[in-house]
Write an enzyme that holds these catalytic residues in place. Structure first.
Site, mmCIF file in Angstrom:
data_model
loop_
_atom_site.group_PDB
_atom_site.id
_atom_site.type_symbol
_atom_site.label_atom_id
_atom_site.label_comp_id
_atom_site.label_asym_id
_atom_site.label_seq_id
_atom_site.Cartn_x
_atom_site.Cartn_y
_atom_site.Cartn_z
ATOM 1 N N LYS A 279 0.850 -1.193 0.000
ATOM 2 C CA LYS A 279 0.000 0.000 0.000
ATOM 3 C C LYS A 279 0.887 1.246 0.000
ATOM 4 C CE LYS A 279 -4.412 1.154 2.053
ATOM 5 N NZ LYS A 279 -5.566 0.659 2.774
ATOM 6 N N GLU A 367 -20.358 -4.920 8.694
ATOM 7 C CA GLU A 367 -21.277 -4.135 9.511
ATOM 8 C C GLU A 367 -22.443 -4.976 10.011
ATOM 9 O OE1 GLU A 367 -20.100 -3.238 6.527
ATOM 10 O OE2 GLU A 367 -18.908 -1.437 6.941
ATOM 11 N N ARG A 395 -26.005 -1.504 5.401
ATOM 12 C CA ARG A 395 -25.716 -2.936 5.272
ATOM 13 C C ARG A 395 -26.382 -3.771 6.364
ATOM 14 N NH1 ARG A 395 -20.850 -4.315 2.124
ATOM 15 N NH2 ARG A 395 -21.563 -3.439 0.170
HETATM 16 C C1 LIG Z 1 -19.307 -1.573 3.415
HETATM 17 C C2 LIG Z 1 -18.111 -0.673 3.606
HETATM 18 N N1 LIG Z 1 -17.588 -0.522 4.839
HETATM 19 C C3 LIG Z 1 -16.522 0.299 5.024
HETATM 20 C C4 LIG Z 1 -15.963 0.960 3.969
HETATM 21 C C5 LIG Z 1 -14.797 1.936 4.194
HETATM 22 N N2 LIG Z 1 -13.587 1.457 3.535
HETATM 23 C C6 LIG Z 1 -13.183 1.906 2.339
HETATM 24 S S1 LIG Z 1 -11.811 1.162 1.784
HETATM 25 C C7 LIG Z 1 -11.695 0.242 3.180
HETATM 26 C C8 LIG Z 1 -10.562 -0.719 3.342
HETATM 27 C C9 LIG Z 1 -10.607 -1.756 2.306
HETATM 28 O O1 LIG Z 1 -9.511 -2.614 2.483
HETATM 29 P P1 LIG Z 1 -9.008 -3.474 1.266
HETATM 30 O O2 LIG Z 1 -10.151 -4.101 0.587
HETATM 31 O O3 LIG Z 1 -7.963 -4.398 1.780
HETATM 32 O O4 LIG Z 1 -8.419 -2.420 0.276
HETATM 33 P P2 LIG Z 1 -7.043 -1.557 0.359
HETATM 34 O O5 LIG Z 1 -7.467 -0.159 0.683
HETATM 35 O O6 LIG Z 1 -6.173 -2.150 1.413
HETATM 36 O O7 LIG Z 1 -6.463 -1.636 -0.985
HETATM 37 C C10 LIG Z 1 -12.746 0.517 4.056
HETATM 38 C C11 LIG Z 1 -12.923 -0.106 5.382
HETATM 39 C C12 LIG Z 1 -16.556 0.784 2.699
HETATM 40 N N3 LIG Z 1 -16.111 1.424 1.613
HETATM 41 N N4 LIG Z 1 -17.609 -0.045 2.547
#
Ligand SMILES: Cc1ncc(C[n+]2csc(CCOP(=O)(O)OP(=O)(O)O)c2C)c(N)n1
Length: 641
Positions: A279, A367, A395
């Site tokens: 990242k 969630e 959700r």
């Molecule tokens: C349902 C939902 N919950 C929380 C989020 C907030 N959110 C956006 S990106 C993220 C992290 C996602 O992690 P990952 O899939 O590993 O992607 P990375 O950013 O590490 O590439 C979160 C928690 C969201 N977009 N959707």
């Protein structure tokens, strides 16, 4: 090189050895623009090489790349015809921070919430087969997002259907913060290879420990190692779900990525390619602190320093007040536990997690599970506070109805980012929560007029024996003085802030202070305006509402939420149920459309939810009914003449 790339076809005219240089240019472009606009920097930088390899190996846009969440799709945007508009990223009237079908034929699914990509991609795959077409579908999902139930539901059906589908698992060992959960540890073991190595050593020791025959059995097993490897191969979890597992692969080695994608792209069954990325890759400060640069405000592109805080930012934000109040409450009440769904920093629970590690639970991007988990804690006598952004609480609707409210359990939902969130746009505005919470029996739903009232509401909520929800907006409060002592508010009691006789404004949450300003302006013009801080959407303070309605005969409700089924509708229902049918009403709020992205200030102005907008609406409304009283006389006179 980037100047010559108008779309993914142009990209495919380059030679593979050009691609690392292109990746460097794309990274620079992302850093330059996001340093001005703010946005999801670290996730997007991490997948630049992967994005280039996907567009190079596959025939996009005929082959569909389906991004999960979509916050990592900046390189995809730059390479698919949106470089010229890239500087408008997330700005009002500019391009979205997430994939959008209306923006490009290369965006195949609108997204912003996590864990939808596998289900959506599988739908496209099945549609392809029904239509007899031959495109490929590639879902790209992060290791955080794949931990959600929805993603597993997709994997489960995909494994069963055995259609031609590719899932790329982008594993950077991070969600917004470090990833949590058993799946995350499993992926970690796959990457380090420890799982396989440990089993190998254990098997060797076991076989060699058998007297006489042990050594020859070990030699036999060694020869059969390839098949043994097959039995205990990395990725067995995905294999058992019906996917062919490939990986882990270095997600920054474009040659390896291309080789892998070319090898697997014509396989006729579901394949999961496990790609390991870093990242923030290619930007020192983002690599060092990827959580901070997951979603960032504008920053200095050389140092990563964000602008020093403006005056409004030195005022406590609602999130900060929530976090601090949780610490205070937990100190004297050991029944309080806190839950976050992969957003401990965003919801202000980071300090709580540090101070009370045994009473804090990050459930991952889950969630719905988080709410039912809270219900389990509550039936055993604890009082969980689940801090989830308003938009992501969508959700958990069934869990709120079926698990929480039906059993009347003492769980508090802290709905951060309620209302217009700004640059993240329509996928993230928290403008539906009143509508989906206020009709559920037992729910107590409140919204503070300022950050001081938020702390009292949280105290009120954790003392309440049933379900409660508090909705509060993104960003800074109003800079009001903070009471030292936390008070329990009377459930269902509103606050008459200003009396008046011509019209009453009943406002909820962050719309109370703008309404007070409007009242002051109008009173200077001779209009007597009452202002009520409703505090509770449910139960409503019927007594006060009816009293003020009878007195003024004109009611205006104001809320930062859709008008349909919102707070104003609750007030209308109250007037109707009490047969106050002659009272003139005006409901101010958001219309029945998805609100675009843009700064909160701009959006509030556009939708008439700033002081000027509310002022004009209330003034016209009051004047209209004064005129109406005169109008019949005028038309009568005309007829007579
Ligand atoms: C349902 C939902 N919950 C929380 C989020 C907030 N959110 C956006 S990106 C993220 C992290 C996602 O992690 P990952 O899939 O590993 O992607 P990375 O950013 O590490 O590439 C979160 C928690 C969201 N977009 N959707």
């Amino acid at each position: 090189m980037l100047d010559s790339i108008r779309n993914s076809k142009d990209l495919r005219t380059l030679t593979p050895k050009d691609l690392p240089e292109l990746a460097a240019e794309v990274r620079q472009e992302i850093i330059n623009v996001v340093s001005k606009t703010g946005g999801h920097l670290a996730s997007s930088l991490g997948v630049v090489d992967l994005t280039i390899a996907l567009h190079y190996a596959f025939d996009t846009p005929k082959d569909r790349i389906v991004w999960d969440v979509g916050h990592q799709a900046y390189a995809h945007k730059i390479l698919t015809g949106r470089r010229a508009q890239f500087s408008t990223l997330r700005q009002y009237g500019g391009i979205s921070g997430f994939p959008k079908r209306s923006e490009s034929p290369c965006d195949h699914f609108d997204v912003g919430h996590a864990s939808t990509s596998i289900s959506a991609a599988l739908g496209m795959v099945v549609a392809r087969d029904i239509k007899g077409e031959d495109y490929r579908v590639i879902a790209v999902i992060g290791d955080g997002s794949i931990s959600a139930g929805l993603a597993f539901e997709g994997l489960n059906q995909a494994g069963d259907l055995q259609r031609k589908l590719i899932v790329v698992l982008n594993d950077n060992e991070m969600s917004i913060n470090h990833n949590v959960g058993a799946l995350s540890s499993y992926l970690g073991r796959l990457m380090s290879g420890q799982f396989y190595t440990k089993l190998r050593i254990e098997t060797k020791n076991f076989l060699q420990g058998i007297p006489r025959v042990g050594e020859s059995m070990f030699n036999f097993a060694k020869k059969a190692e390839e098949s043994l490897k097959g039995l205990i191969a990395p990725g067995i979890l995905f294999e058992e779900l019906g996917f062919q597992y490939i990986g882990p692969i270095d997600g920054h080695n474009i040659d390896h990525l291309l080789e892998t994608f070319n090898n697997i792209k014509n396989l006729e069954w579901p394949v999961l390619v496990h790609v390991v990325t870093k990242k923030g890759k290619g930007c020192e400060f983002a690599e060092c602190d990827p959580s901070r640069y997951h979603g960032t405000p504008p920053f200095d592109p050389l140092t990563g320093m964000t602008a020093s805080k403006t005056q409004s930012q030195t005022i406590f934000s609602y999130t900060e007040v929530f976090g601090e109040t949780m610490l205070r409450l937990a100190e004297n009440n050991n029944k309080i536990v806190a839950i976050s769904a992969a957003m401990s920093d965003g919801t202000g629970l980071d300090k709580f997690a540090e101070k009370y590690p045994d009473r804090f639970f990050d459930v991952g991007l889950a969630e719905s599970h988080g709410v039912t988990f809270a219900c389990g804690l509550a039936v055993e006598g604890l009082h969980p506070v689940a801090a989830i952004y308003s938009t992501f609480t969508q959700r958990a609707y069934d869990q709120i109805v079926h698990d929480l409210c039906l059993q009347n359990l003492p769980v508090t939902l802290a709905l951060d980012r309620a209302g217009l969130v700004g640059e993240d746009g329509p996928t993230h505005h928290g403008v539906f929560d009143i509508a989906f919470l206020r009709h559920v029996p037992h729910m107590v739903l409140m919204s503070p007029k300022d950050e001081n009232e938020l702390q009292h509401m949280l105290k009120t909520a954790v003392e309440h024996p049933g379900p409660t929800a508090i909705r509060y907006p993104r960003g800074a409060g109003f800079g009001v003085p903070m009471d030292q002592e936390l008070k329990i508010l009377e459930i269902g009691k509103a606050e008459l802030l200003r009396d008046g006789s011509d019209v009453a404004i009943i406002a909820i949450g962050n719309m109370v202070y703008p309404s007070l300003d409007v009242a002051k302006r109008l009173s200077a013009e001779g209009v007597s305006v009452a202002v009520v801080n409703a505090r509770f959407v449910k139960p409503l303070d019927e007594e006060l509402i009816l009293r003020i309605a009878k007195k003024t005969n004109r009611i205006v409700t104001v809320e930062e939420h859709v008008v349909q089924a919102g707070f104003g509708s609750a007030v209308l229902e109250c007037l109707d149920a009490n047969k106050l049918i002659g009272v003139k009403t005006l409901r101010l709020g958001l219309p029945d459309v998805f609100i675009e992205h843009g700064a909160q200030k701009v959006l509030r102005k556009n939708y008439g939810l700033d002081v000027d907008g509310i002022y004009v609406a209330v003034k016209e409304f009051t004047a209209k009914f004064r005129l109406k009283a005169v109008a019949p006389m005028a038309s009568l006179k005309k007829k007579d003449a």
